[in-house]
Design a protein around this motif. Sequence first.
Motif, PDB file in Angstrom:
ATOM      1  N   LEU A  87       0.851  -1.177   0.000  1.00  0.00           N
ATOM      2  CA  LEU A  87       0.000   0.000   0.000  1.00  0.00           C
ATOM      3  C   LEU A  87       0.891   1.234   0.000  1.00  0.00           C
ATOM      4  CD1 LEU A  87      -1.374  -2.178   2.245  1.00  0.00           C
ATOM      5  CD2 LEU A  87      -3.190  -0.541   1.982  1.00  0.00           C
ATOM      6  N   TYR A  88       0.551   2.203  -0.835  1.00  0.00           N
ATOM      7  CA  TYR A  88       1.250   3.482  -0.892  1.00  0.00           C
ATOM      8  C   TYR A  88       0.310   4.511  -0.281  1.00  0.00           C
ATOM      9  CZ  TYR A  88       3.594   7.545  -3.089  1.00  0.00           C
ATOM     10  OH  TYR A  88       4.236   8.739  -3.339  1.00  0.00           O
ATOM     11  N   ILE A  89       0.722   5.089   0.851  1.00  0.00           N
ATOM     12  CA  ILE A  89      -0.126   5.993   1.623  1.00  0.00           C
ATOM     13  C   ILE A  89       0.430   7.412   1.543  1.00  0.00           C
ATOM     14  CG2 ILE A  89      -1.150   6.457   3.888  1.00  0.00           C
ATOM     15  CD1 ILE A  89      -1.889   3.649   2.967  1.00  0.00           C
ATOM     16  N   LYS A  90      -0.449   8.335   1.181  1.00  0.00           N
ATOM     17  CA  LYS A  90      -0.087   9.750   1.076  1.00  0.00           C
ATOM     18  C   LYS A  90      -1.277  10.555   1.572  1.00  0.00           C
ATOM     19  CE  LYS A  90       1.974  12.715  -2.404  1.00  0.00           C
ATOM     20  NZ  LYS A  90       2.386  12.783  -3.804  1.00  0.00           N
ATOM     21  N   ASN A  91      -1.027  11.479   2.483  1.00  0.00           N
ATOM     22  CA  ASN A  91      -2.109  12.302   3.050  1.00  0.00           C
ATOM     23  C   ASN A  91      -3.236  11.447   3.632  1.00  0.00           C
ATOM     24  OD1 ASN A  91      -0.866  14.792   2.319  1.00  0.00           O
ATOM     25  ND2 ASN A  91      -1.562  14.462   0.224  1.00  0.00           N
ATOM     26  N   LYS A  92      -2.839  10.367   4.309  1.00  0.00           N
ATOM     27  CA  LYS A  92      -3.787   9.444   4.949  1.00  0.00           C
ATOM     28  C   LYS A  92      -4.763   8.800   3.957  1.00  0.00           C
ATOM     29  CE  LYS A  92      -5.462  11.034   8.891  1.00  0.00           C
ATOM     30  NZ  LYS A  92      -5.801  11.838  10.053  1.00  0.00           N
ATOM     31  N   GLU A  93      -4.351   8.698   2.717  1.00  0.00           N
ATOM     32  CA  GLU A  93      -5.141   8.020   1.693  1.00  0.00           C
ATOM     33  C   GLU A  93      -4.275   6.970   1.010  1.00  0.00           C
ATOM     34  OE1 GLU A  93      -7.282  10.384  -1.151  1.00  0.00           O
ATOM     35  OE2 GLU A  93      -7.465  12.025   0.286  1.00  0.00           O
ATOM     36  N   THR A  94      -4.886   5.850   0.673  1.00  0.00           N
ATOM     37  CA  THR A  94      -4.189   4.822  -0.089  1.00  0.00           C
ATOM     38  C   THR A  94      -4.278   5.220  -1.555  1.00  0.00           C
ATOM     39  OG1 THR A  94      -4.848   3.178   1.539  1.00  0.00           O
ATOM     40  CG2 THR A  94      -4.026   2.349  -0.576  1.00  0.00           C
ATOM     41  N   VAL A  95      -3.164   5.702  -2.104  1.00  0.00           N
ATOM     42  CA  VAL A  95      -3.176   6.163  -3.488  1.00  0.00           C
ATOM     43  C   VAL A  95      -2.893   5.029  -4.469  1.00  0.00           C
ATOM     44  CG1 VAL A  95      -2.652   8.559  -2.932  1.00  0.00           C
ATOM     45  CG2 VAL A  95      -0.778   6.996  -3.324  1.00  0.00           C
ATOM     46  N   TRP A  96      -2.377   3.914  -3.953  1.00  0.00           N
ATOM     47  CA  TRP A  96      -2.121   2.743  -4.801  1.00  0.00           C
ATOM     48  C   TRP A  96      -1.940   1.536  -3.905  1.00  0.00           C
ATOM     49  CZ3 TRP A  96       2.753   0.032  -5.254  1.00  0.00           C
ATOM     50  CH2 TRP A  96       2.777  -0.936  -6.266  1.00  0.00           C
ATOM     51  N   ASN A  97      -2.424   0.402  -4.373  1.00  0.00           N
ATOM     52  CA  ASN A  97      -2.144  -0.854  -3.680  1.00  0.00           C
ATOM     53  C   ASN A  97      -2.164  -1.989  -4.691  1.00  0.00           C
ATOM     54  OD1 ASN A  97      -4.745  -2.694  -3.188  1.00  0.00           O
ATOM     55  ND2 ASN A  97      -5.394  -0.547  -3.160  1.00  0.00           N
ATOM     56  N   THR A  98      -1.436  -3.015  -4.358  1.00  0.00           N
ATOM     57  CA  THR A  98      -1.408  -4.211  -5.188  1.00  0.00           C
ATOM     58  C   THR A  98      -1.044  -5.391  -4.306  1.00  0.00           C
ATOM     59  OG1 THR A  98      -0.712  -5.093  -7.334  1.00  0.00           O
ATOM     60  CG2 THR A  98       1.011  -4.105  -5.952  1.00  0.00           C
TER      61      THR A  98
END
Length: 113
Positions: A87-98
């Motif tokens: 999971l790629y987290i930025k500004n408390k949002e998951t901007v990408w996951n795989t």
Amino acid sequence: MSKWKEITTKEEWEQYYEGSGSKPFVVLKHSTACPVSFNALQEYEAYLGKTPNEQVDYILVKVIESRPVSNHIAEETGVKHASPQVLYIKNKETVWNTSHWSITEEHLTAVLN
């Protein structure tokens, strides 16, 4: 070259999550009992061993040994648990996951660099 840091508590997770507005992070949810996860860890480390995005922190959660943290991540992000999973987290949002076989050095490079 970057290195991942293992987190084992919800408090550690919260520090990264709350700080993701100033420094995004990537988390690998890793199962120490799974060959697919072993492959994902090798790909994660291969990415980190080359030219990773230095503006991002890299962490790892062992899903068996740190089950409460792993479950908390799924609850807080709203991303259904899988392992291996990135999971790629930025500004408390998951901007990408795989997950699973999609975790490759090439895929990480394409998304993060």
